[in-house]
Write a protein that holds these residues in place. Structure first.
Motif, PDB file in Angstrom:
ATOM      1  N   LEU A   1       0.827  -1.214   0.000  1.00 24.26           N
ATOM      2  CA  LEU A   1       0.000   0.000   0.000  1.00 24.26           C
ATOM      3  C   LEU A   1       0.857   1.259   0.000  1.00 24.26           C
ATOM      4  O   LEU A   1       0.524   2.250  -0.657  1.00 24.26           O
ATOM      5  CB  LEU A   1      -0.937  -0.007   1.207  1.00 24.26           C
ATOM      6  CG  LEU A   1      -2.101  -1.002   1.131  1.00 24.26           C
ATOM      7  CD1 LEU A   1      -2.859  -1.049   2.448  1.00 24.26           C
ATOM      8  CD2 LEU A   1      -3.046  -0.634  -0.013  1.00 24.26           C
ATOM      9  N   ASP A   2       1.966   1.224   0.735  1.00 29.48           N
ATOM     10  CA  ASP A   2       2.877   2.380   0.736  1.00 29.48           C
ATOM     11  C   ASP A   2       3.420   2.631  -0.665  1.00 29.48           C
ATOM     12  O   ASP A   2       3.511   3.780  -1.116  1.00 29.48           O
ATOM     13  CB  ASP A   2       4.047   2.137   1.696  1.00 29.48           C
ATOM     14  CG  ASP A   2       3.650   2.351   3.155  1.00 29.48           C
ATOM     15  OD1 ASP A   2       2.527   2.837   3.402  1.00 29.48           O
ATOM     16  OD2 ASP A   2       4.460   2.012   4.048  1.00 29.48           O
ATOM     17  N   ARG A   3       3.784   1.554  -1.349  1.00 32.21           N
ATOM     18  CA  ARG A   3       4.351   1.704  -2.693  1.00 32.21           C
ATOM     19  C   ARG A   3       3.294   2.221  -3.672  1.00 32.21           C
ATOM     20  O   ARG A   3       3.566   3.126  -4.464  1.00 32.21           O
ATOM     21  CB  ARG A   3       4.898   0.355  -3.180  1.00 32.21           C
ATOM     22  CG  ARG A   3       5.589   0.457  -4.520  1.00 32.21           C
ATOM     23  CD  ARG A   3       6.251  -0.830  -4.935  1.00 32.21           C
ATOM     24  NE  ARG A   3       6.734  -0.747  -6.297  1.00 32.21           N
ATOM     25  CZ  ARG A   3       7.155  -1.774  -7.009  1.00 32.21           C
ATOM     26  NH1 ARG A   3       7.178  -2.981  -6.470  1.00 32.21           N
ATOM     27  NH2 ARG A   3       7.575  -1.613  -8.258  1.00 32.21           N
ATOM     28  N   LEU A   4       2.088   1.670  -3.602  1.00 28.96           N
ATOM     29  CA  LEU A   4       1.012   2.116  -4.490  1.00 28.96           C
ATOM     30  C   LEU A   4       0.702   3.600  -4.287  1.00 28.96           C
ATOM     31  O   LEU A   4       0.594   4.369  -5.242  1.00 28.96           O
ATOM     32  CB  LEU A   4      -0.255   1.281  -4.246  1.00 28.96           C
ATOM     33  CG  LEU A   4      -0.268  -0.131  -4.825  1.00 28.96           C
ATOM     34  CD1 LEU A   4      -1.416  -0.945  -4.231  1.00 28.96           C
ATOM     35  CD2 LEU A   4      -0.376  -0.100  -6.352  1.00 28.96           C
ATOM     36  N   ASN A   5       0.571   3.992  -3.026  1.00 28.63           N
ATOM     37  CA  ASN A   5       0.223   5.388  -2.732  1.00 28.63           C
ATOM     38  C   ASN A   5       1.367   6.342  -3.012  1.00 28.63           C
ATOM     39  O   ASN A   5       1.152   7.464  -3.482  1.00 28.63           O
ATOM     40  CB  ASN A   5      -0.257   5.506  -1.282  1.00 28.63           C
ATOM     41  CG  ASN A   5      -1.698   5.042  -1.122  1.00 28.63           C
ATOM     42  OD1 ASN A   5      -2.636   5.740  -1.464  1.00 28.63           O
ATOM     43  ND2 ASN A   5      -1.872   3.823  -0.607  1.00 28.63           N
ATOM     44  N   SER A   6       2.582   5.901  -2.744  1.00 24.50           N
ATOM     45  CA  SER A   6       3.745   6.739  -3.013  1.00 24.50           C
ATOM     46  C   SER A   6       3.893   6.996  -4.508  1.00 24.50           C
ATOM     47  O   SER A   6       4.109   8.140  -4.940  1.00 24.50           O
ATOM     48  CB  SER A   6       5.001   6.060  -2.468  1.00 24.50           C
ATOM     49  OG  SER A   6       6.154   6.800  -2.810  1.00 24.50           O
ATOM     50  N   GLU A   7       3.764   5.935  -5.311  1.00 21.08           N
ATOM     51  CA  GLU A   7       3.888   6.076  -6.764  1.00 21.08           C
ATOM     52  C   GLU A   7       2.739   6.904  -7.330  1.00 21.08           C
ATOM     53  O   GLU A   7       2.914   7.683  -8.262  1.00 21.08           O
ATOM     54  CB  GLU A   7       3.936   4.697  -7.434  1.00 21.08           C
ATOM     55  CG  GLU A   7       5.225   3.939  -7.197  1.00 21.08           C
ATOM     56  CD  GLU A   7       6.439   4.688  -7.702  1.00 21.08           C
ATOM     57  OE1 GLU A   7       6.403   5.186  -8.847  1.00 21.08           O
ATOM     58  OE2 GLU A   7       7.424   4.814  -6.949  1.00 21.08           O
ATOM     59  N   TYR A   8       1.546   6.739  -6.734  1.00 21.55           N
ATOM     60  CA  TYR A   8       0.391   7.518  -7.191  1.00 21.55           C
ATOM     61  C   TYR A   8       0.642   9.016  -6.964  1.00 21.55           C
ATOM     62  O   TYR A   8       0.364   9.843  -7.834  1.00 21.55           O
ATOM     63  CB  TYR A   8      -0.888   7.089  -6.469  1.00 21.55           C
ATOM     64  CG  TYR A   8      -2.081   7.948  -6.847  1.00 21.55           C
ATOM     65  CD1 TYR A   8      -2.766   7.727  -8.042  1.00 21.55           C
ATOM     66  CD2 TYR A   8      -2.493   9.004  -6.035  1.00 21.55           C
ATOM     67  CE1 TYR A   8      -3.840   8.519  -8.414  1.00 21.55           C
ATOM     68  CE2 TYR A   8      -3.569   9.807  -6.405  1.00 21.55           C
ATOM     69  CZ  TYR A   8      -4.232   9.554  -7.594  1.00 21.55           C
ATOM     70  OH  TYR A   8      -5.287  10.356  -7.957  1.00 21.55           O
ATOM     71  N   GLU A   9       1.163   9.359  -5.775  1.00 21.45           N
ATOM     72  CA  GLU A   9       1.432  10.768  -5.465  1.00 21.45           C
ATOM     73  C   GLU A   9       2.463  11.362  -6.415  1.00 21.45           C
ATOM     74  O   GLU A   9       2.330  12.506  -6.865  1.00 21.45           O
ATOM     75  CB  GLU A   9       1.919  10.901  -4.013  1.00 21.45           C
ATOM     76  CG  GLU A   9       0.816  10.716  -2.984  1.00 21.45           C
ATOM     77  CD  GLU A   9      -0.324  11.715  -3.149  1.00 21.45           C
ATOM     78  OE1 GLU A   9      -0.048  12.912  -3.341  1.00 21.45           O
ATOM     79  OE2 GLU A   9      -1.496  11.290  -3.110  1.00 21.45           O
ATOM     80  N   LYS A  10       3.489  10.562  -6.760  1.00 19.62           N
ATOM     81  CA  LYS A  10       4.528  11.043  -7.671  1.00 19.62           C
ATOM     82  C   LYS A  10       3.959  11.330  -9.062  1.00 19.62           C
ATOM     83  O   LYS A  10       4.379  12.259  -9.749  1.00 19.62           O
ATOM     84  CB  LYS A  10       5.638   9.990  -7.797  1.00 19.62           C
ATOM     85  CG  LYS A  10       6.521   9.848  -6.579  1.00 19.62           C
ATOM     86  CD  LYS A  10       7.553   8.761  -6.833  1.00 19.62           C
ATOM     87  CE  LYS A  10       8.324   8.414  -5.573  1.00 19.62           C
ATOM     88  NZ  LYS A  10       9.236   7.260  -5.796  1.00 19.62           N
ATOM     89  N   MET A  11       2.991  10.507  -9.469  1.00 22.93           N
ATOM     90  CA  MET A  11       2.468  10.588 -10.827  1.00 22.93           C
ATOM     91  C   MET A  11       1.075  11.215 -10.886  1.00 22.93           C
ATOM     92  O   MET A  11       0.406  11.170 -11.912  1.00 22.93           O
ATOM     93  CB  MET A  11       2.434   9.184 -11.448  1.00 22.93           C
ATOM     94  CG  MET A  11       3.785   8.500 -11.499  1.00 22.93           C
ATOM     95  SD  MET A  11       3.677   6.820 -12.158  1.00 22.93           S
ATOM     96  CE  MET A  11       3.258   7.148 -13.876  1.00 22.93           C
TER      97      MET A  11
END
Length: 233
Positions: A55-65
């Motif tokens: 979940l951290d990876r999904l949300n982190s990548e979403y915020e970046k993009m």
């Protein structure tokens, strides 16, 4: 960080709001196309994944993009006819171009590396040929039968037209599952398309092309199963 993505969301819905999630799902071998109607929590439990890490990876990548996602081609907001044209122009064209080239390369490395890797490559060769035949027939069925039916329903939204399209659609979804199963078996016997130490450059290119086909097909099935087809149900 406030989470946009949570484990109770459907996998297909996550891939819809954030297309970049498909790369992450593939890293964790989470089925986001044929299995896109399940919640993420089910996949986490089935594969015994680290929930926080994912979940951290999904949300982190979403915020970046986030800005890129919001300004990108919004497939979900298009008409069914526009969605179909996008799928045909992008994904069908890719398959028609890449599968014959990859088939030829696979035959080449089977011949060159038969003595050292014949068992694995023979199985891969048979599976790929089976996948190619399945995909070729599938594309024809979509372009000549299913997609015209969906466009006709959009033009004339009667219950009769919807039921006709749904009947063919159900067959199409079964074909999606069959293709997905072949790809999973191909990934399994190659240990995730890992090139052996003595693999030549053609070996590397062939496996890269198969992975690209796998990724494109999963995205193609996701757009159909989780977005386009849902509008008929």
């Amino acid at each position: 960080m406030e989470r946009t993505i949570n484990k109770e969301q459907r996998i297909g819905d996550i891939a819809t709001i954030f297309p970049g999630a498909t790369n992450i799902f593939m890293d964790y071998e989470i089925d986001f196309c044929c299995g896109g109607d399940r919640s993420l929590s089910i996949a986490i439990e089935e594969k015994d994944l680290n929930e926080k890490e994912l979940l951290d990876r999904l949300n982190s990548e979403y915020e970046k993009m986030k800005d890129e996602v919001e300004n990108s081609y919004n497939f979900k907001e298009k008409t069914m006819g526009e969605q179909i044209d996008y799928i045909v122009n992008k994904h069908h064209t890719f398959m028609k171009e890449e599968m014959p080239i990859t088939q030829e390369l696979l035959s080449k490395i089977l011949k060159v590396h038969y003595v050292s890797h014949g068992t694995e490559l023979s199985k891969l060769h048979k599976l790929f040929n089976s996948l190619k035949a399945e995909i070729e027939e599938h594309l024809i069925k979509e372009e000549e039968l299913l997609f015209p039916m969906i466009k006709q329903y959009e033009k004339d939204p009667t219950e009769e037209n919807r039921i006709k399209a749904l009947k063919v659609l159900e067959e199409t979804e079964s074909e999606h599952e069959a293709a997905g199963d072949i790809l999973k078996e191909m990934r399994k016997i190659t240990d995730g398309f890992k090139v052996p130490e003595d693999g030549c450059n053609t070996y590397i290119i062939t496996f890269e092309k198969i992975e690209a086909i796998e990724k494109d097909l999963f995205e193609h099935i996701h757009l159909e199963n989780n977005i386009l087809f849902e509008r008929l149900k």
